[in-house]
Design an enzyme around this catalytic site. Structure first.
Site, mmCIF file in Angstrom:
data_model
loop_
_atom_site.group_PDB
_atom_site.id
_atom_site.type_symbol
_atom_site.label_atom_id
_atom_site.label_comp_id
_atom_site.label_asym_id
_atom_site.label_seq_id
_atom_site.Cartn_x
_atom_site.Cartn_y
_atom_site.Cartn_z
ATOM 1 N N LYS A 1 0.837 -1.205 0.000
ATOM 2 C CA LYS A 1 0.000 0.000 0.000
ATOM 3 C C LYS A 1 0.872 1.255 0.000
ATOM 4 C CE LYS A 1 -4.368 -1.345 0.269
ATOM 5 N NZ LYS A 1 -4.708 -2.420 1.188
ATOM 6 N N LYS B 1 -9.895 -5.590 -4.913
ATOM 7 C CA LYS B 1 -10.449 -4.242 -5.093
ATOM 8 C C LYS B 1 -9.355 -3.299 -5.560
ATOM 9 C CE LYS B 1 -12.396 -5.142 -1.012
ATOM 10 N NZ LYS B 1 -13.325 -5.283 0.101
ATOM 11 N N LYS C 1 -3.645 -11.728 -7.614
ATOM 12 C CA LYS C 1 -4.966 -12.063 -7.097
ATOM 13 C C LYS C 1 -6.032 -11.101 -7.601
ATOM 14 C CE LYS C 1 -5.301 -9.273 -2.958
ATOM 15 N NZ LYS C 1 -5.926 -9.144 -1.663
HETATM 16 P P1 TYM Z 1 -10.741 -7.837 2.452
HETATM 17 O O1 TYM Z 1 -11.902 -6.928 2.644
HETATM 18 O O2 TYM Z 1 -9.650 -7.421 1.532
HETATM 19 O O3 TYM Z 1 -11.234 -9.245 1.965
HETATM 20 C C1 TYM Z 1 -12.287 -9.926 2.640
HETATM 21 C C2 TYM Z 1 -12.026 -11.397 2.595
HETATM 22 O O4 TYM Z 1 -11.904 -11.836 1.243
HETATM 23 C C3 TYM Z 1 -10.705 -12.567 1.082
HETATM 24 N N1 TYM Z 1 -10.149 -12.306 -0.261
HETATM 25 C C4 TYM Z 1 -9.693 -13.266 -1.072
HETATM 26 N N2 TYM Z 1 -9.600 -14.594 -0.924
HETATM 27 C C5 TYM Z 1 -9.110 -15.307 -1.959
HETATM 28 N N3 TYM Z 1 -8.698 -14.749 -3.124
HETATM 29 C C6 TYM Z 1 -8.765 -13.425 -3.327
HETATM 30 N N4 TYM Z 1 -8.398 -12.905 -4.485
HETATM 31 C C7 TYM Z 1 -9.270 -12.599 -2.268
HETATM 32 N N5 TYM Z 1 -9.465 -11.270 -2.104
HETATM 33 C C8 TYM Z 1 -10.010 -11.109 -0.871
HETATM 34 C C9 TYM Z 1 -9.788 -12.028 2.168
HETATM 35 O O5 TYM Z 1 -8.806 -12.975 2.537
HETATM 36 C C10 TYM Z 1 -10.724 -11.790 3.301
HETATM 37 O O6 TYM Z 1 -10.934 -12.957 4.047
HETATM 38 N N6 TYM Z 1 -8.188 -7.087 6.605
HETATM 39 C C11 TYM Z 1 -9.308 -7.812 6.057
HETATM 40 C C12 TYM Z 1 -10.625 -7.491 6.748
HETATM 41 C C13 TYM Z 1 -10.586 -7.744 8.199
HETATM 42 C C14 TYM Z 1 -10.623 -9.003 8.848
HETATM 43 C C15 TYM Z 1 -10.564 -8.709 10.248
HETATM 44 C C16 TYM Z 1 -10.676 -10.311 8.420
HETATM 45 C C17 TYM Z 1 -10.543 -6.776 9.159
HETATM 46 N N7 TYM Z 1 -10.519 -7.353 10.385
HETATM 47 C C18 TYM Z 1 -10.581 -9.733 11.193
HETATM 48 C C19 TYM Z 1 -10.689 -11.332 9.376
HETATM 49 C C20 TYM Z 1 -10.638 -11.027 10.749
HETATM 50 C C21 TYM Z 1 -9.429 -7.421 4.606
HETATM 51 O O7 TYM Z 1 -8.977 -6.402 4.177
HETATM 52 O O8 TYM Z 1 -10.142 -8.269 3.869
#
Ligand code: TYM
Length: 329
Positions: free
Chosen positions: A111, A197, A194
C-alpha cells in the site's frame, strides 16, 4: 463449539475473491460454530474514503453478505464501528506491536508503494486493528483468504506476547479456518496475482451477466499451445484456477484435455467460464436487489448484531484492562 470471527473491508462491492475466498466459507460455518461476521469500516478509513460514500459502502457490503447467505439468526453480523470496544482493544494491543515488524508487513509495503502520499499510521497499524477484531471475541478460528495469512500470524504474535508479558493464558492463538485444503487464492483475469479491489480486476457479485461476459472475454491468454502438454502461461493458468472454483470437474477436465492436445480454443474456454460464473452470481444479484431497499431489516440486523457483539467485547476489554493494571478510582 468454536468461536469464529471474520471481516470484510467496506470498500466497493464484493468480488469473486471475497466470495469464494471467504464468504462462501463463512456460510458453511454458521451452523456448527459461534460466528461473528462484521464489516470493517474502520479499516476502510486507512485509505481515506469520501465521507459521503462511507455509509453507502457499508450498506452495500451488508446487503451482499446477507444476499449471499449469511444468516443473522445463526450468526452475529455487525458493523465494526458500532462496537466501540474494538477501538480500545486496538489501543491496548498497540503496546504489543513493534514498529519494525509492522513496517515489514507485505500489505503495508504494498500500500505504501502504491500510495506514497498517504502512508498514515492507521495503515501501519492495520494488523493491530485486525488483531483487536479477532481477539475481542477470543476467536478460535478465522476464515480468511491466503492474502490475510500474514495478518493472522501477527494476531497470534500479539496474543502470545500479551500472554507472556502478563504471565496469563488469556488470548487464544487464533488459527486460519481450514477446509481441509489450502487457503484459496482467487486470481484476477489480467494475467497477474490475485483478484482484488485495489487491483482493479474484480468480477463483482453485482455485475450484470453482460458485464461478466465482457470481463471474462478480455482475460489475458497467449497464442495457444503448440506442443502437447506444454506448460501454461500465467493468464491461462488463472482461467483454469477460476474454472476449478466455479465449474463442474468434468468441464474443467474437458478443457484441460483440449489444452494438452493443442486443440483448445480460448474463446470457447472463456465462454464456458463466463456462463459458470454467471450461474454462481446471478441468484445472489437477485437477492441483493430484494434486500437493498429494506431499510427496516438492515437496521434490525445491525442493531441486534452490535448488541450481541458488545456482550463479549465489553467482557474482554474489562478483563484486559484489569490484567494490564488499569483501575478506576
Ligand atoms: P478484504 O476486505 O480485503 O477481503 C475480505 C475477505 O476476502 C478474502 N479475499 C480473497 N480470498 C481469496 N482470493 C482473493 N483474491 C481474495 N481477495 C479477498 C480475504 O482474505 C478476506 O478474508 N483485513 C481484512 C478485513 C478484516 C478481517 C478482520 C478479516 C478486518 N478485520 C478480522 C478477518 C478477521 C481485509 O482487508 O479483507
Amino acid at each position: 463449539m468454536e468461536t469464529v470471527v471474520s471481516g470484510i473491508r467496506s470498500t466497493g462491492n464484493l468480488h469473486l475473491g471475497n466470495y469464494f475466498g471467504a464468504l462462501r466459507n463463512f456460510i458453511k460455518m454458521q451452523q456448527n460454530n459461534r460466528c461473528f461476521f462484521f464489516i470493517a469500516d474502520y479499516h476502510s478509513l486507512t485509505t481515506h474514503p469520501d465521507p459521503s460514500v462511507l455509509h453507502d459502502n457499508v450498506r452495500s457490503i451488508l446487503t451482499q453478505y446477507l444476499a449471499a447467505g449469511l444468516d443473522p439468526e445463526q450468526s452475529t453480523i455487525y458493523v465494526q464501528s458500532d462496537v466501540p470496544e474494538v477501538a480500545e482493544l486496538y489501543l491496548l494491543l498497540n503496546m504489543q506491536a513493534y514498529i519494525g515488524e509492522l513496517g515489514k508487513t507485505a500489505s503495508f509495503k504494498d500500500k505504501a508503494r502504491k500510495n506514497p502520499d498517504n502512508v498514515n499510521a492507521g495503515l501501519l497499524t492495520y494488523p493491530v486493528l485486525m488483531a483487536a477484531d479477532i481477539l475481542l471475541h477470543k476467536a478460535d478460528k478465522v476464515p480468511v483468504g491466503k492474502d490475510q495469512e500474514q495478518h493472522l500470524e501477527m494476531t497470534r504474535l500479539y496474543a502470545r506476547r500479551f500472554n507472556n508479558r502478563y504471565g496469563i493464558e488469556f488470548f487464544p492463538e487464533s488459527q486460519p479456518y481450514n477446509f481441509g485444503s489450502e487457503l484459496i487464492k482467487v486470481p484476477g483475469l489480467d494475467g497477474s496475482g490475485k483478484m482484488g479491489k485495489s487491483e482493479g480486476n474484480g468480477i463483482y457479485l453485482t455485475d450484470e451477466d453482460s458485464v461478466i461476459r465482457k470481463k471474462v472475454m478480455k482475460a489475458v491468454t497467449d497464442s495457444g499451445p503448440t506442443e502437447p502438454n506444454s506448460p501454461m502461461c500465467d493468464g491461462v493458468k488463472n482461467i483454469f484456477t477460476l474454472m476449478d472454483i466455479v465449474s463442474q470437474p468434468d468441464t474443467v477436465q474437458y478443457f484441460k484435455d483440449k489444452y494438452n492436445d493443442c486443440s483448445i480454443r480460448y474463446g470457447d474456454l472463456k465462454k464456458q467460464l463466463a456462463e459458470d460464473i454467471i450461474s454462481a452470481v446471478a441468484p445472489i444479484r437477485q437477492r441483493i436487489a430484494e434486500i437493498s431497499g429494506d431499510e427496516h431489516y438492515l437496521q434490525l440486523v445491525t442493531r441486534r448484531g452490535a448488541e450481541q457483539a458488545r456482550e463479549s467485547a465489553v467482557k474482554t476489554v474489562a478483563e484486559v484492562r484489569q490484567i494490564m493494571g488499569i483501575k478506576s478510582f
